[in-house]
Design a protein around this motif. Sequence first.
Motif, short mmCIF file in Angstrom:
data_model
loop_
_atom_site.label_atom_id
_atom_site.label_comp_id
_atom_site.label_asym_id
_atom_site.label_seq_id
_atom_site.Cartn_x
_atom_site.Cartn_y
_atom_site.Cartn_z
N GLY A 10 45.50 31.06 47.82
CA GLY A 10 45.44 30.07 47.49
C GLY A 10 46.90 29.33 46.98
N THR A 11 47.19 29.15 48.82
CA THR A 11 48.85 28.74 49.19
C THR A 11 48.54 26.38 49.15
OG1 THR A 11 48.36 28.76 50.82
CG2 THR A 11 49.77 30.67 49.88
N THR A 12 47.35 26.35 48.92
CA THR A 12 46.95 24.74 49.22
C THR A 12 46.51 24.72 47.67
OG1 THR A 12 45.13 25.18 50.44
CG2 THR A 12 47.76 24.94 51.40
N THR A 13 45.92 23.44 47.68
CA THR A 13 45.70 22.86 46.25
C THR A 13 43.81 22.16 46.99
OG1 THR A 13 46.01 20.70 47.39
CG2 THR A 13 47.34 21.12 45.59
N GLN A 14 43.74 22.05 48.13
CA GLN A 14 41.97 23.23 48.71
C GLN A 14 41.78 24.71 48.41
OE1 GLN A 14 44.95 21.19 50.89
NE2 GLN A 14 44.25 19.01 50.13
N ASP A 15 42.39 24.94 48.56
CA ASP A 15 41.47 26.31 48.44
C ASP A 15 41.36 26.88 46.77
OD1 ASP A 15 44.84 27.35 50.03
OD2 ASP A 15 42.20 26.98 51.40
N CYS A 16 40.72 28.09 46.55
CA CYS A 16 39.92 28.16 45.16
C CYS A 16 39.74 29.71 45.29
CB CYS A 16 38.76 28.00 45.36
SG CYS A 16 37.24 27.95 43.69
N ILE A 17 40.85 29.87 44.89
CA ILE A 17 40.85 31.67 44.52
C ILE A 17 39.53 32.01 43.30
CG2 ILE A 17 42.37 33.16 43.39
CD1 ILE A 17 44.27 31.21 43.92
N GLN A 18 38.93 33.07 43.99
CA GLN A 18 37.63 33.29 43.93
C GLN A 18 38.21 34.44 42.53
OE1 GLN A 18 34.36 32.51 44.02
NE2 GLN A 18 32.99 33.40 42.89
N ILE A 19 37.41 34.67 41.76
CA ILE A 19 37.27 35.83 40.53
C ILE A 19 35.81 36.27 40.22
CG2 ILE A 19 38.09 36.30 38.32
CD1 ILE A 19 40.18 34.16 38.05
N ASP A 20 35.50 37.24 40.72
CA ASP A 20 34.49 38.09 40.41
C ASP A 20 34.82 38.69 39.14
OD1 ASP A 20 33.87 37.66 43.15
OD2 ASP A 20 35.11 39.10 43.93
N ASP A 21 33.62 39.22 38.35
CA ASP A 21 33.13 40.08 37.55
C ASP A 21 33.54 39.67 36.46
OD1 ASP A 21 32.48 42.23 38.98
OD2 ASP A 21 34.31 43.35 39.60
N MET A 22 32.95 38.29 36.24
CA MET A 22 34.39 37.81 34.61
C MET A 22 33.08 36.29 34.96
SD MET A 22 37.80 35.91 33.36
CE MET A 22 38.51 37.58 33.73
N MET A 23 32.60 36.02 33.75
CA MET A 23 32.17 35.40 32.82
C MET A 23 32.74 33.71 33.25
SD MET A 23 28.92 36.44 30.48
CE MET A 23 30.65 36.61 29.11
N PRO A 24 32.28 32.96 32.95
CA PRO A 24 32.75 31.61 32.99
C PRO A 24 33.50 31.45 32.15
CG PRO A 24 31.02 31.27 34.28
CD PRO A 24 30.72 32.32 33.50
N PHE A 26 40.54 27.35 40.29
CA PHE A 26 39.27 29.01 40.50
C PHE A 26 38.39 29.49 40.65
CE2 PHE A 26 44.31 29.97 38.53
CZ PHE A 26 44.44 30.78 39.26
N CYS A 27 37.33 29.57 41.08
CA CYS A 27 36.47 29.09 41.57
C CYS A 27 35.31 30.65 40.50
CB CYS A 27 36.30 29.33 42.92
SG CYS A 27 33.95 29.89 42.47
N VAL A 28 34.66 30.62 39.78
CA VAL A 28 34.10 31.50 38.61
C VAL A 28 32.80 31.90 38.15
CG1 VAL A 28 34.88 33.45 36.24
CG2 VAL A 28 36.61 32.17 37.73
N GLY A 29 31.79 32.76 38.84
CA GLY A 29 30.85 32.07 38.63
C GLY A 29 30.16 31.61 38.40
N GLY A 30 30.21 30.20 39.77
CA GLY A 30 30.16 28.99 40.47
C GLY A 30 30.38 27.73 39.72
N GLN A 31 31.87 28.19 38.52
CA GLN A 31 32.13 26.97 37.66
C GLN A 31 33.62 27.13 38.16
OE1 GLN A 31 31.78 26.90 34.11
NE2 GLN A 31 29.99 27.03 33.84
N LYS A 32 34.04 25.86 38.58
CA LYS A 32 35.61 25.44 38.77
C LYS A 32 36.73 25.10 38.70
CE LYS A 32 33.99 24.48 43.74
NZ LYS A 32 34.79 24.04 44.93
N PHE A 33 37.56 26.17 38.14
CA PHE A 33 38.84 25.32 37.21
C PHE A 33 40.28 25.16 37.72
CE2 PHE A 33 35.53 28.16 35.42
CZ PHE A 33 35.63 27.74 33.46
N ALA A 34 40.95 24.34 36.97
CA ALA A 34 42.02 23.47 37.43
C ALA A 34 43.19 24.00 36.21
CB ALA A 34 42.20 22.55 37.56
#
Length: 311
Positions: free
Chosen positions: A175-189, A143-151
């Motif tokens: 995000g069906t593959t491990t390369q995809d990064c799901i973007q989450i907006d309107d939330m702080m890291p 996941f990509c949240v506020g510029g930070q990535k979380f596995a």
Amino acid sequence: MPGRPTRPLLDGHASGYHVLRIEDYSRIKSTVPNGELVESRRSRTCFIDQVEDQKPSYVRTVEPNNFVSHGSWGRGKFVRRAELEQSGRLKDDCFTVRCDIVVIGKPRAMDTAAAPSILVPPPDWPQHFRALMLSERGADVRFCVGGQKFAAHRCVLSARSPVFNAQLFGAMREGTTTQDCIQIDDMMPQVFKTLLHFLYTDALPETDGKDDEAASAAMAQDLLEAADRYDMQRLKMICEDRLCRHIDVSTVATTLALAEQHRCQGLKEACYEFLKSPKTLDAVMATDGFQHLVKSCPSALFELMSKLCCP
């Protein structure tokens, strides 16, 4: 006549006795041919002067029968009239017997009070899942949240949240593959990090005690929104509980607006209870938060007015 009350035995049974004085023997002997004794589970009956001797003729240990005519449990045979009259125990047309009663408990291998016990520790799965989260071993979604990535692990998120389940495996699949990064907006890291911690451990992370009340209340508000967003009802209620403890003049209006927007009835009732004092309400109406409440949640304001007018 009095006797000894029932007392517990070491094997889990209980015992006691009653001393019975039978008077007017000559009058009642024709109505009680052999003497009937009512027992509780198991009894031992003897003449009062035979307690130590316990002769077989006068001491009987028997299993209970049911006396239909009496509606109770017991045995009918104790001693024959002829034996009694010839024994010399009839004095002044009376005789006295002692009835010992034993109530037998359920069979068991040993007394539970003396049984050894093992101190079982609390479940340790939260520690293992937290270690799994931190190590990122086997992580298959990011996941990509506020510029930070979380596995994270799809199966864990799917099991804990219906919304994540729909996003990762259902109609909302992303995000069906491990390369995809799901973007989450309107939330702080930091909020998403705390959300992940709860998803893996079913608890909020421990704090170092340095956060002030304002920061703690702000985090609870953000977490409540995230919990509602991902349909995590237990986390939502935990946040409601924390916000109830931070209600004051400066926060009650914004807290009430938040409760209205996210359908938190318990939190709303706590705010209404705080605002029922006219003096407190006057102070709250002078805050910016109250103006925000008027504009964003007029329904909550109408409900407040209704409660104040009809307590």
